[in-house]
Scaffold this active site. Structure first.
Site, mmCIF file in Angstrom:
data_model
loop_
_atom_site.group_PDB
_atom_site.id
_atom_site.type_symbol
_atom_site.label_atom_id
_atom_site.label_comp_id
_atom_site.label_asym_id
_atom_site.label_seq_id
_atom_site.Cartn_x
_atom_site.Cartn_y
_atom_site.Cartn_z
ATOM 1 N N HIS A 57 -8.330 0.684 1.436
ATOM 2 C CA HIS A 57 -8.625 -0.237 1.212
ATOM 3 C C HIS A 57 -10.450 -0.578 2.154
ATOM 4 O O HIS A 57 -10.329 0.473 2.961
ATOM 5 C CB HIS A 57 -8.958 -1.729 0.781
ATOM 6 N N HIS A 59 -11.629 -2.088 4.702
ATOM 7 C CA HIS A 59 -11.757 -2.795 5.491
ATOM 8 C C HIS A 59 -11.964 -1.794 7.395
ATOM 9 O O HIS A 59 -11.654 -0.346 7.005
ATOM 10 C CB HIS A 59 -10.645 -3.886 6.126
ATOM 11 N N ASP A 61 -11.137 -1.057 9.640
ATOM 12 C CA ASP A 61 -9.378 -0.970 10.522
ATOM 13 C C ASP A 61 -9.655 0.359 9.687
ATOM 14 O O ASP A 61 -8.330 0.587 10.186
ATOM 15 C CB ASP A 61 -8.858 -2.248 11.410
ATOM 16 N N HIS A 62 -9.419 0.553 8.450
ATOM 17 C CA HIS A 62 -9.206 1.692 7.883
ATOM 18 C C HIS A 62 -10.037 3.168 7.403
ATOM 19 O O HIS A 62 -10.182 3.987 6.842
ATOM 20 C CB HIS A 62 -8.327 1.040 6.649
ATOM 21 N N HIS A 115 -4.285 -8.082 -0.715
ATOM 22 C CA HIS A 115 -4.960 -8.778 0.691
ATOM 23 C C HIS A 115 -6.878 -8.070 0.873
ATOM 24 O O HIS A 115 -7.621 -8.741 0.978
ATOM 25 C CB HIS A 115 -4.652 -7.139 1.139
ATOM 26 N N ASP A 134 -2.687 -1.826 4.000
ATOM 27 C CA ASP A 134 -2.047 -3.322 4.006
ATOM 28 C C ASP A 134 -1.625 -4.620 3.025
ATOM 29 O O ASP A 134 -1.714 -5.839 3.030
ATOM 30 C CB ASP A 134 -3.598 -4.276 4.548
ATOM 31 N N HIS A 172 -0.339 -0.904 10.118
ATOM 32 C CA HIS A 172 -0.115 -1.953 10.765
ATOM 33 C C HIS A 172 0.963 -1.985 11.893
ATOM 34 O O HIS A 172 2.055 -2.077 10.869
ATOM 35 C CB HIS A 172 -0.798 -2.807 10.760
#
Ligand code: ZN
Ligand code: FE
Length: 256
Positions: A57, A59, A61-62, A115, A134, A172
């Site tokens: 996805h 975001h 942090d990905h 998400h 996530d 995570h």
């Protein structure tokens, strides 16, 4: 076809990047390589050649490493058609039902919205490896930011149908906090109490608690148990609609 070789890289405070080597020429993919320097260091150390980035996805942090890694390695970036506009450097847009082939390994794309609205998971069928970003965590699930709880429940039910031996390679390390929450939902779940002890021991040694296996998660993860009688009874919702039960559990986690 050579066996899939999975290497896990802990980055930031609690993210995991996965490298997966899929052939005998040391070619590999990186799943959600948000930290480019950590990814490059691991590639050097392993002697692996990065051919593809797989993004679950959009975001940061990905996807945060996409541009740097593409410049450094010329890799192909695969991401969700529904999130192409905010997936940096995307080359190949995929959606639910699509499949890729990497070194003879079939990789199925499973749409897992909730998400984010275009979230996807990558299922390496022969290796029993699920990269679910996530969506599903050990004893947890992602926060529902863009989709609806009903969508997230449908996504989790799809993942739950995968074989019990499926390795859940999530993005995570949230397990310790998830254990505390899960025990608040099902304090009498014996499998959960056992898993809580295992997690505490692993974390005390600084070891990762993931990937976990689907069969185990089905026994201990309340977010996979909206239609399980014991879980429903534990929160005073015996016999109620599974989506409503899931929605209540997700709400409780949001305010936990
Ligand atoms: Zn996310
Ligand atoms: Fe994340």
């Amino acid at each position: 076809m050579s066996a899939l070789d999975i290497h896990q890289i802990p980055v930031f405070s609690d993210n995991y990047i996965y490298l997966a080597k899929y052939d005998d020429n040391n070619n590999c993919v990186a799943v959600d390589p948000a930290d480019p320097s950590a990814t490059l260091a691991a590639l050097d150390e392993l002697g692996w050649n990065l051919t593809h980035i797989l993004n679950t996805h959009h975001h940061p942090d990905h996807t945060g490493g996409n541009t740097t890694l593409k410049e450094a390695k010329g890799c192909t970036i695969v991401g969700s058609v529904g999130e192409a506009a905010n997936t940096p450097g995307i080359d190949v847009e995929v959606q639910d039902g699509d499949a890729l082939t990497l070194g003879g390994h079939k990789v199925k794309i499973i749409g897992t919205p909730g998400h984010t609205s275009g979230h996807i998971s990558f299922w390496f069928e022969d290796a029993l490896a699920l990269f679910c970003g996530d969506t599903l965590f050990s004893m947890g699930c992602g926060r529902v930011f863009e989709g609806t709880p009903a969508q997230m429940w449908d996504s989790l039910k799809k993942l739950r149908e995968l074989p019990d031996d499926t390795k859940i390679c999530c993005a995570h390390e949230y397990t310790e906090a998830n254990v505390a929450f899960s025990l608040s939902i099902e304090p009498d779940n014996a499998d959960l109490k056992k898993r809580a002890d295992e997690v505490a021991a692993l974390r005390a040694e600084g070891k990762p608690t993931v990937p976990s296996r689907m069969g185990e998660e089905k026994k201990v993860n309340p977010f996979l148990r909206g239609d399980v009688a014991e879980t429903q009874a534990a929160i005073g919702m015996a016999g109620q609609d599974a989506t409503a039960v899931f929605t209540e559990i997700r709400h409780r986690k949001d305010v936990f």
